[in-house]
Motif scaffolding. Structure first.
Motif, PDB file in Angstrom:
ATOM      1  N   GLY A  31      -1.467 -13.847  21.216  1.00  0.00           N
ATOM      2  CA  GLY A  31      -1.273 -12.905  22.322  1.00  0.00           C
ATOM      3  C   GLY A  31      -2.372 -12.976  23.364  1.00  0.00           C
ATOM      4  N   ALA A  32      -2.994 -14.152  23.538  1.00  0.00           N
ATOM      5  CA  ALA A  32      -4.052 -14.293  24.539  1.00  0.00           C
ATOM      6  C   ALA A  32      -3.459 -14.284  25.943  1.00  0.00           C
ATOM      7  N   SER A  33      -4.258 -13.807  26.908  1.00  0.00           N
ATOM      8  CA  SER A  33      -3.821 -13.840  28.306  1.00  0.00           C
ATOM      9  C   SER A  33      -4.441 -15.009  29.046  1.00  0.00           C
ATOM     10  N   ASP A  34      -5.581 -15.527  28.551  1.00  0.00           N
ATOM     11  CA  ASP A  34      -6.255 -16.655  29.197  1.00  0.00           C
ATOM     12  C   ASP A  34      -6.899 -17.546  28.134  1.00  0.00           C
ATOM     13  N   ILE A  35      -6.999 -18.837  28.458  1.00  0.00           N
ATOM     14  CA  ILE A  35      -7.746 -19.789  27.635  1.00  0.00           C
ATOM     15  C   ILE A  35      -8.869 -20.351  28.503  1.00  0.00           C
ATOM     16  N   HIS A  36     -10.109 -20.274  28.012  1.00  0.00           N
ATOM     17  CA  HIS A  36     -11.260 -20.820  28.739  1.00  0.00           C
ATOM     18  C   HIS A  36     -11.779 -22.035  27.979  1.00  0.00           C
ATOM     19  N   ILE A  37     -11.803 -23.191  28.651  1.00  0.00           N
ATOM     20  CA  ILE A  37     -12.353 -24.415  28.057  1.00  0.00           C
ATOM     21  C   ILE A  37     -13.593 -24.775  28.873  1.00  0.00           C
ATOM     22  N   GLU A  38     -14.771 -24.653  28.236  1.00  0.00           N
ATOM     23  CA  GLU A  38     -16.024 -24.683  28.984  1.00  0.00           C
ATOM     24  C   GLU A  38     -16.958 -25.778  28.473  1.00  0.00           C
ATOM     25  N   ILE A  72     -14.285 -23.230  23.349  1.00  0.00           N
ATOM     26  CA  ILE A  72     -12.979 -22.723  23.757  1.00  0.00           C
ATOM     27  C   ILE A  72     -12.932 -21.245  23.416  1.00  0.00           C
ATOM     28  N   ARG A  73     -12.568 -20.435  24.416  1.00  0.00           N
ATOM     29  CA  ARG A  73     -12.488 -18.987  24.210  1.00  0.00           C
ATOM     30  C   ARG A  73     -11.110 -18.493  24.648  1.00  0.00           C
ATOM     31  N   TYR A  74     -10.629 -17.450  23.956  1.00  0.00           N
ATOM     32  CA  TYR A  74      -9.383 -16.770  24.340  1.00  0.00           C
ATOM     33  C   TYR A  74      -9.733 -15.380  24.856  1.00  0.00           C
ATOM     34  N   ARG A  75      -9.028 -14.959  25.904  1.00  0.00           N
ATOM     35  CA  ARG A  75      -9.122 -13.556  26.322  1.00  0.00           C
ATOM     36  C   ARG A  75      -7.933 -12.813  25.718  1.00  0.00           C
ATOM     37  N   ILE A  76      -8.241 -11.934  24.785  1.00  0.00           N
ATOM     38  CA  ILE A  76      -7.204 -11.160  24.100  1.00  0.00           C
ATOM     39  C   ILE A  76      -7.440  -9.688  24.400  1.00  0.00           C
ATOM     40  N   ASP A  77      -6.440  -9.050  25.006  1.00  0.00           N
ATOM     41  CA  ASP A  77      -6.551  -7.641  25.406  1.00  0.00           C
ATOM     42  C   ASP A  77      -7.800  -7.397  26.253  1.00  0.00           C
ATOM     43  N   GLY A  78      -8.090  -8.344  27.143  1.00  0.00           N
ATOM     44  CA  GLY A  78      -9.178  -8.156  28.096  1.00  0.00           C
ATOM     45  C   GLY A  78     -10.548  -8.567  27.614  1.00  0.00           C
ATOM     46  N   ILE A  79     -10.700  -8.946  26.340  1.00  0.00           N
ATOM     47  CA  ILE A  79     -12.008  -9.307  25.781  1.00  0.00           C
ATOM     48  C   ILE A  79     -11.989 -10.787  25.403  1.00  0.00           C
ATOM     49  N   LEU A  80     -13.074 -11.513  25.746  1.00  0.00           N
ATOM     50  CA  LEU A  80     -13.170 -12.927  25.406  1.00  0.00           C
ATOM     51  C   LEU A  80     -13.706 -13.112  23.984  1.00  0.00           C
TER      52      LEU A  80
END
Length: 582
Positions: free
Chosen positions: A211-218, A226-234
């Motif tokens: 249920g992530a809203s964003d995927i960050h590949i840094e 790699i981080r997921y933003r789930i319910d507004g929190i990374l």
């Protein structure tokens, strides 16, 4: 160039007219270059053509077989470019790149290479067969490049990091429409695939299922994450091996149809995939943004899931009085309704819900968005493209010639857009738009700072809604969480509430990944522009005075909206304190 070679060889008496005609006849029948055909027919040698071109155009010639090329230089020009133009990079000195090419008159090739690499290009001549052999040798094109095997422990680490990943034995992932297709079934079937493809598919599928809203590949100097933003929190998910850093970026850029050779400029694209979810076929879009950073490209993917688009305004989180005010404003035949808040505060969802509520066969609704996130039936949506001059202002001007009833402007960014939107609202159109402000009253001052006259703001704006998103307490593990009356007083509750209500929190369970939260809901500050507020705007009142008057008339602030959610047991005191101020 092809006929010129023949003429030059004829002039030098290296071939006869009959031999040239023979090569030209073969060219008509089979295609190809006259020079190559003359060599294939045995009439001349590669070296003769190279020497002739070198002397004719004053360009040095080189024997590639006797030259060893530095691997660092080869990385400057991609294999695709080398094959396309039949060139091979030889050396770099300062800002000059020396390349060997078969045709030193091909200025288009030199211009393209100069543009792609940023170096000045210095050509030398080499024979066609030598260039082909060098491309095969140095770019390893004789055999298809084999992807390095993914260590077992890496896959195990990735699988553990992406814990609670449901079984996807029957999940096929494919990219739809004009985008590149991928086909993912089970990990066992992927044994023969490149490990990077398996890793990228694993990351995409896990993000959907969590249920992530964003995927960050840094990328960083010594690690990638790699981080997921789930319910507004990374949340940190995994750290892929450094050797896969560029390969992951290239894979995503290929899927999004971006230029994989362009690593110096930001790029935006879109990936559309279809996969099987419990036997049901689902489609999800990913909005892809690539940004060059110090140690590589950071890629952020925004998940656009149509099934999670909440178009029922009663379920967004509006208090009953605020919802009545908002619905009254969007039902009016003209005027402006503004939704404000920072990026990721749910403004787009609120606007889509609004136009879905008033979308009927009798209305002509037109939207200008950057980007268009979801396709809504019955609504004319325009993608803004500033690079070609299709700005919000230009789209708005065209809309006014399209007989609209309702206009949605994705964002008011400048005076020109604001001016046209205000004029549209004053000439019989309902205009919906967004602004980036902290609260509802300060939006009025923001419009004035853009250059809009106070009397135009007072006349055109019907309602301003500021909003934030807070995490919703997980319904599966919700428990009472009594707090001291002083803590409730500090956050803004009155004395009676502080001694009479019981806050709740989530204890943590499998459904919410032990966070205590599942999903989000909105906090809303709905400021109706009444006649008294209009008078204050006309005399240039401050945001503080506007706030005071709106609260006298029943406006709930963002903090008060949050307190209502705490009282109802839908969110926690920590969430409200994080997103709002007293």
């Amino acid at each position: 160039m092809a006929v010129r070679i023949g003429e030059l060889l004829l002039k030098e008496k290296r071939i006869t007219p009959a031999q040239l005609q023979d090569a030209l006849n073969q060219q008509k029948a089979q295609g190809g270059k006259v020079g190559s055909l003359l060599v294939k027919l045995g009439y001349v040698k590669d070296e003769e053509i190279t020497t002739l071109l070198s002397r004719q155009y004053g360009v040095p010639s080189i024997s590639l077989a006797d030259f060893e090329i530095d691997p660092a230089v080869l990385k400057i020009v991609s294999a695709e470019t080398a094959q396309k133009y039949l060139i091979i990079p030889l050396s770099r000195s300062g800002a000059t790149l020396t390349i060997a090419m078969t045709d030193p008159t091909n200025v288009f090739a030199m211009d393209d290479i100069k543009f792609m690499t940023g170096y000045n290009v210095e050509p030398v001549v080499a024979s066609e067969s030598a260039v082909f052999a060098a491309i095969d040798k140095y770019y390893n094109l004789a055999k298809p490049p084999q992807a390095p095997p993914l260590p077992t422990n890496t896959l195990e680490l990735a699988t553990k990091a992406l814990e609670n990943l449901p079984s996807i034995e029957d999940s096929g992932v494919e990219v739809l429409e004009e985008f590149e297709e991928i086909d993912v079934t089970t990990f066992e079937k992927q044994g023969g695939e490149a490990p990077v493809i398996r890793l990228v598919n694993l990351v995409l599928m896990s993000a959907i299922q969590k249920g992530a809203s964003d995927i960050h590949i840094e990328p960083y100097e010594k690690e990638s994450r790699i981080r997921y933003r789930i319910d507004g929190i990374l949340y940190n998910i995994m750290a892929p091996p450094m050797k896969f850093r560029d390969a992951i970026a290239s894979r995503l850029k290929i899927m999004a149809k971006l230029d994989i050779a362009e690593k110096r400029l930001p790029q935006d694209g879109r990936i559309k995939i279809r996969f099987s979810d419990n036997g049901q076929s689902r489609e999800i879009d990913f909005r892809v943004s690539c940004l060059p950073t110090l140690f590589g490209e950071k890629i952020v993917l925004r998940l656009l899931d149509k099934e999670k688009l909440m178009l029922d305004m009663t379920k967004l989180g509006f208090e009953s009085d605020s919802l009545v005010k908002f619905e009254t404003a969007i039902q009016k035949p003209w005027g402006m309704v503004l939704v404000t808040g920072p990026t990721g505060s749910g403004k787009t969802n609120t606007l889509y819900s609004s136009i879905s509520r008033i979308n009927t066969s009798e209305t002509n609704i037109m939207t200008a968005e950057d980007p268009v996130e979801f396709n809504l039936p019955g609504i004319n949506q325009v993608q803004v493209r500033e690079t070609i001059g299709l700005t919000f202002a230009a789209a708005l001007r065209s809309f006014l010639r399209q007989d609209p009833n309702i206009i949605l402007v994705g964002e008011i960014r400048d005076f020109e857009t604001a001016e046209i939107a205000v004029k549209a609202a004053l000439t019989g159109h309902l205009v919906l738009s967004t602004l980036h402000t902290n609260d509802a009253p300060s939006t009025v001052n923001r419009l004035m700072n853009m250059g809009i006259e106070p009397f135009l703001v007072a006349s055109s704006v019907n309602l301003i809604c500021a909003q934030r998103l807070v995490r919703r307490i997980c319904g599966n593990c919700k428990v009472a969480h009594p707090l001291s009356p002083q803590a409730l007083l500090d956050v803004g509750f009155g004395d009676a509430d502080a001694h009479g209500i019981t806050p709740y929190k989530g204890a943590g369970c499998e459904k919410c990944n032990n966070t205590g939260y599942k999903g989000r809901l909105g906090l809303y500050e709905v400021m109706e522009i009444s006649d008294e507020v209009r008078e204050l705007i006309l005399v240039g009142a401050s945001a503080l005075e506007l706030r005071r008057k709106a609260m006298e008339q029943g406006m709930l602030t963002l903090r008060q909206s949050g307190l209502c959610k705490i009282r109802d047991g839908t969110t926690t005191l920590e969430e409200v304190a994080r997103e709002t101020v007293r």
